[in-house]
Design a protein around this motif. Structure first.
Motif, PDB file in Angstrom:
ATOM      1  N   ALA A  40       0.825  -1.215   0.000  1.00 14.48           N
ATOM      2  CA  ALA A  40       0.000   0.000   0.000  1.00 14.48           C
ATOM      3  C   ALA A  40       0.856   1.261   0.000  1.00 14.48           C
ATOM      4  N   ASP A  41       2.076   1.176   0.575  1.00 14.57           N
ATOM      5  CA  ASP A  41       2.945   2.349   0.648  1.00 14.57           C
ATOM      6  C   ASP A  41       3.456   2.794  -0.718  1.00 14.57           C
ATOM      7  N   ILE A  42       3.522   1.897  -1.669  1.00 15.62           N
ATOM      8  CA  ILE A  42       4.130   2.243  -2.961  1.00 15.62           C
ATOM      9  C   ILE A  42       3.132   2.121  -4.112  1.00 15.62           C
ATOM     10  N   ALA A  43       1.852   2.053  -3.776  1.00 12.88           N
ATOM     11  CA  ALA A  43       0.831   1.859  -4.801  1.00 12.88           C
ATOM     12  C   ALA A  43       0.807   2.983  -5.832  1.00 12.88           C
ATOM     13  N   GLN A  44       1.201   4.199  -5.470  1.00 12.98           N
ATOM     14  CA  GLN A  44       1.155   5.337  -6.388  1.00 12.98           C
ATOM     15  C   GLN A  44       2.541   5.743  -6.880  1.00 12.98           C
ATOM     16  N   ALA A  45       3.538   4.925  -6.618  1.00 17.72           N
ATOM     17  CA  ALA A  45       4.914   5.302  -6.955  1.00 17.72           C
ATOM     18  C   ALA A  45       5.131   5.320  -8.458  1.00 17.72           C
ATOM     19  N   THR A  46       5.888   6.318  -8.920  1.00 17.08           N
ATOM     20  CA  THR A  46       6.294   6.425 -10.324  1.00 17.08           C
ATOM     21  C   THR A  46       7.748   6.868 -10.347  1.00 17.08           C
ATOM     22  N   PRO A  47       8.425   6.728 -11.488  1.00 16.44           N
ATOM     23  CA  PRO A  47       9.800   7.229 -11.552  1.00 16.44           C
ATOM     24  C   PRO A  47       9.900   8.721 -11.278  1.00 16.44           C
ATOM     25  N   GLU A  48       8.851   9.463 -11.668  1.00 24.03           N
ATOM     26  CA  GLU A  48       8.869  10.911 -11.438  1.00 24.03           C
ATOM     27  C   GLU A  48       8.522  11.248  -9.999  1.00 24.03           C
ATOM     28  N   ARG A  49       7.661  10.461  -9.389  1.00 25.02           N
ATOM     29  CA  ARG A  49       7.239  10.716  -8.000  1.00 25.02           C
ATOM     30  C   ARG A  49       7.398   9.438  -7.193  1.00 25.02           C
ATOM     31  N   PRO A  50       8.651   9.059  -6.881  1.00 28.74           N
ATOM     32  CA  PRO A  50       8.887   7.819  -6.136  1.00 28.74           C
ATOM     33  C   PRO A  50       8.403   7.924  -4.691  1.00 28.74           C
ATOM     34  N   ALA A  51       8.096   6.768  -4.127  1.00 30.26           N
ATOM     35  CA  ALA A  51       7.718   6.704  -2.708  1.00 30.26           C
ATOM     36  C   ALA A  51       8.988   6.680  -1.859  1.00 30.26           C
ATOM     37  N   LEU A  52       8.986   7.455  -0.775  1.00 31.43           N
ATOM     38  CA  LEU A  52      10.139   7.518   0.119  1.00 31.43           C
ATOM     39  C   LEU A  52       9.844   6.681   1.363  1.00 31.43           C
ATOM     40  N   LEU A  53      10.707   5.684   1.632  1.00 29.64           N
ATOM     41  CA  LEU A  53      10.518   4.787   2.779  1.00 29.64           C
ATOM     42  C   LEU A  53      11.788   4.779   3.624  1.00 29.64           C
ATOM     43  N   ARG A  54      11.583   4.686   4.922  1.00 28.04           N
ATOM     44  CA  ARG A  54      12.715   4.651   5.852  1.00 28.04           C
ATOM     45  C   ARG A  54      13.190   3.198   5.998  1.00 28.04           C
ATOM     46  N   MET A  76      12.001  -5.146  -6.321  1.00 27.18           N
ATOM     47  CA  MET A  76      13.359  -5.459  -6.749  1.00 27.18           C
ATOM     48  C   MET A  76      14.265  -4.240  -6.675  1.00 27.18           C
ATOM     49  N   LEU A  77      15.549  -4.519  -6.469  1.00 23.06           N
ATOM     50  CA  LEU A  77      16.528  -3.468  -6.260  1.00 23.06           C
ATOM     51  C   LEU A  77      16.579  -2.508  -7.445  1.00 23.06           C
ATOM     52  N   GLU A  78      16.381  -3.039  -8.661  1.00 18.14           N
ATOM     53  CA  GLU A  78      16.486  -2.207  -9.857  1.00 18.14           C
ATOM     54  C   GLU A  78      15.384  -1.147  -9.943  1.00 18.14           C
ATOM     55  N   GLN A  79      14.328  -1.283  -9.154  1.00 17.36           N
ATOM     56  CA  GLN A  79      13.229  -0.325  -9.166  1.00 17.36           C
ATOM     57  C   GLN A  79      13.319   0.664  -8.007  1.00 17.36           C
ATOM     58  N   THR A  80      14.520   0.755  -7.416  1.00 11.19           N
ATOM     59  CA  THR A  80      14.717   1.661  -6.271  1.00 11.19           C
ATOM     60  C   THR A  80      15.949   2.518  -6.482  1.00 11.19           C
ATOM     61  N   ALA A  81      16.088   3.519  -5.614  1.00 13.78           N
ATOM     62  CA  ALA A  81      17.284   4.367  -5.589  1.00 13.78           C
ATOM     63  C   ALA A  81      17.536   4.774  -4.146  1.00 13.78           C
ATOM     64  N   ASN A  82      18.793   4.922  -3.796  1.00 13.54           N
ATOM     65  CA  ASN A  82      19.117   5.333  -2.439  1.00 13.54           C
ATOM     66  C   ASN A  82      18.757   6.803  -2.232  1.00 13.54           C
ATOM     67  N   ALA A  83      18.256   7.067  -1.054  1.00 10.95           N
ATOM     68  CA  ALA A  83      17.969   8.458  -0.674  1.00 10.95           C
ATOM     69  C   ALA A  83      18.889   8.827   0.484  1.00 10.95           C
ATOM     70  N   PRO A  84      19.489  10.011   0.447  1.00 12.97           N
ATOM     71  CA  PRO A  84      20.413  10.386   1.525  1.00 12.97           C
ATOM     72  C   PRO A  84      19.665  10.569   2.839  1.00 12.97           C
ATOM     73  N   ALA A  85      20.379  10.338   3.915  1.00 13.51           N
ATOM     74  CA  ALA A  85      19.790  10.550   5.233  1.00 13.51           C
ATOM     75  C   ALA A  85      19.458  12.033   5.410  1.00 13.51           C
ATOM     76  N   ALA A  86      18.428  12.309   6.170  1.00 11.73           N
ATOM     77  CA  ALA A  86      17.968  13.697   6.370  1.00 11.73           C
ATOM     78  C   ALA A  86      18.995  14.522   7.125  1.00 11.73           C
ATOM     79  N   GLY A  87      19.811  13.883   7.935  1.00 10.08           N
ATOM     80  CA  GLY A  87      20.818  14.608   8.697  1.00 10.08           C
ATOM     81  C   GLY A  87      21.678  13.653   9.478  1.00 10.08           C
ATOM     82  N   PRO A  88      22.676  14.162  10.204  1.00 12.62           N
ATOM     83  CA  PRO A  88      23.544  13.295  10.994  1.00 12.62           C
ATOM     84  C   PRO A  88      22.725  12.447  11.954  1.00 12.62           C
ATOM     85  N   GLY A  89      23.060  11.128  11.959  1.00 11.75           N
ATOM     86  CA  GLY A  89      22.367  10.229  12.872  1.00 11.75           C
ATOM     87  C   GLY A  89      21.018   9.768  12.390  1.00 11.75           C
ATOM     88  N   GLU A  90      20.557  10.294  11.305  1.00 11.51           N
ATOM     89  CA  GLU A  90      19.246   9.884  10.788  1.00 11.51           C
ATOM     90  C   GLU A  90      19.365   8.561  10.023  1.00 11.51           C
TER      91      GLU A  90
END
Length: 475
Positions: free
Chosen positions: A74-88, A126-140
């Motif tokens: 349900a968290d990624i039901a609306q995900a697109t390459p232009e508007r990817p879902a961000l998950l922790r 699958m890994l190929e459908q994702t991209a790394n997102a940088p941490a929001a800040g130190p310790g995050e």
């Protein structure tokens, strides 16, 4: 018990049975051998003696089918390459590990192929459908961007999806293939109870035979049948016991057969089955036939005085010398032998190899095949191989038959069905069978290239190219 009758009229008193009837008699006469435990990795090609079952659900837990992220769909039901879902990302799981993390909305767990899917996740992206997102800040905590939606249950093998505990894996009568070995290993079978491989004694009879390494002599030929039959026996999954060459000496042959039946589970002989004056095997089988007809289901094989010329290699005697020359003399009374049994058939309605014979001796099959290499080969494939497969526990031992178009004519007619060595092939989506040259019973040139026997029905005319025929597929 009468002595061997080489000159009497009984040598012509042989009633031919059809090929399918001969096969039926053989298969009804034998049973699978005893079982033995064998390490699993050595069981390929063998036949299980008992049923094997899954000892657990498989998979035993929900596992990931690929490298990626375990998520809630349900968290990624609306995900697109232009508007990817961000998950922790809350944990990472390698194969063989179990995570204590619980996937909740907005979170994901990095997961490897084969690892247990964590609680709360219902899909893996699958890994190929994702991209790394940088941490929001130190310790995050690091985050991941998911660019495609994935349906619930996708890329997850659920517990018991392939097998439920107690499901059948292998059964008696079924040949074990490498895939069975993989499954059985998965369920903890370190060894398996399989039917024992038959030990098969092999003789070539005939005073005219030389050893393979011997130089040719006038009127004599090398014994190629012993090696060919040994190879066929091995190919059929059995253990060949080459007893070597035997001269046309009834006493010697009976002695060798007696030793062979003590050691082996079956015996194959080549030569001596026709109606000639010195066809020894035919004479021995006639004694079984006569004794069975006069005294019940089982008769004894006796032996008379001998006429033997030339070298003989005898496994039982362990010698390879030259037998003394004896004059033909069959007047002596027979000597009782430790062999008894019943004749199954002594002629088959087929070409080549109509004198092919079989008996049950001391409870074990005896195959008396033609000495002509082509006829010997055909006789083994039609009768010996199916019987040996049944003795190994095979549930469907008869050779596979297909319908094919005859690619070339068979011009020679026959009073019996003819089994012609042929090449089976597919072309343009159609199945063809092409009769090979050098197909006479005494000829060997076509043997290496034959992958089928085409059955040509009895008749004066043979068969024309283009006809639909039945072809027996050879291993």
């Amino acid at each position: 018990m009468t002595e061997l009758d080489f000159q009497g009229k009984t040598r012509f008193d042989r009633r031919a049975v059809r090929v399918d009837e001969a096969q039926r008699r053989l298969l009804e006469a034998v049973r699978p051998l005893a079982a033995e435990p064998v390490p699993l990795w050595r069981c390929v090609g063998r036949y299980p003696a008992e049923h094997s079952y899954a000892t657990a659900d498989w998979p035993p837990f929900a596992r990931s089918g690929l490298d990626g992220y375990a998520v809630q769909a349900a968290d990624i039901a609306q995900a697109t390459p232009e508007r990817p879902a961000l998950l922790r990302v809350i944990d990472t799981i390698a194969a063989g590990q179990v995570s204590t993390a619980i996937v909740e909305p907005g979170t994901a767990v990095r997961i490897m192929t084969g690892a247990a899917v964590p609680e709360g996740a219902d899909a893996v992206v699958m890994l190929e459908q994702t991209a790394n997102a940088p941490a929001a800040g130190p310790g995050e905590t690091a985050s991941v961007l998911v660019k495609q939606p994935v349906a619930s249950g996708r890329n997850i093998a659920s517990r018991g999806e392939e097998f439920s505990c107690g499901s059948g894996i292998a059964r008696p009568g079924e040949r074990l293939r490498p895939g069975h070995i993989a499954l059985l290993g998965t369920f903890g079978y370190a060894e398996l109870s399989v039917v024992r491989r038959p030990r098969v004694a092999i003789f070539a009879t005939g005073t005219e035979l030389l050893s393979i390494e011997a130089p040719l002599e006038p009127g004599r030929i090398r014994d190629s049948n012993s090696s060919m039959v040994a190879a066929l026996v091995k190919d059929a999954g059995c253990e060949p016991l080459p007893y070597g060459r035997l001269t046309d000496d009834p006493e010697m042959i009976v002695s060798a057969l007696t030793a062979a039946f003590r050691e082996a589970d079956a015996v194959v002989t080549t030569g001596g089955v026709s109606v000639g004056d010195y066809d020894i095997m035919a004479g021995l089988l006639r004694q079984l036939k006569t004794a069975s007809a006069s005294g019940g289901a089982a008769g004894e094989i006796g032996q008379g005085a001998t006429a033997a010329i030339g070298p003989v290699t005898d496994r039982a005697a362990g010698s390879g010398g030259t037998a003394p020359v004896k004059a033909a003399a069959y007047e002596e009374p027979p000597v009782a032998a430790d062999l008894s049994g019943s004749l199954l058939f002594d002629k088959v309605a087929m070409r080549p190899g109509s004198p092919t014979s079989a008996a049950l001796v001391n409870g074990k099959p005896l195959f008396a095949l033609s000495g002509n290499p082509g006829a010997c080969y055909v006789g083994f494939e039609l009768f010996a191989r199916p019987t040996l497969l049944r003795m190994q526990g095979c549930g469907d031992p008869l050779p596979r038959t297909v319908t094919a178009e005859l690619a070339g004519p068979v011009t020679k007619g026959s009073p019996h069905d003819r089994y012609v060595r042929a090449k089976l092939f597919e072309q343009g989506g159609r199945l063809y069978v092409d009769p090979l040259a050098f197909g006479q019973s005494s000829m060997m040139a076509s043997l290496p290239w034959a992958n089928a026997l085409v059955r040509i029905s009895a008749g004066r005319e043979g068969a024309e190219a283009g006809m639909a025929v039945q072809a027996i597929v050879l291993p």
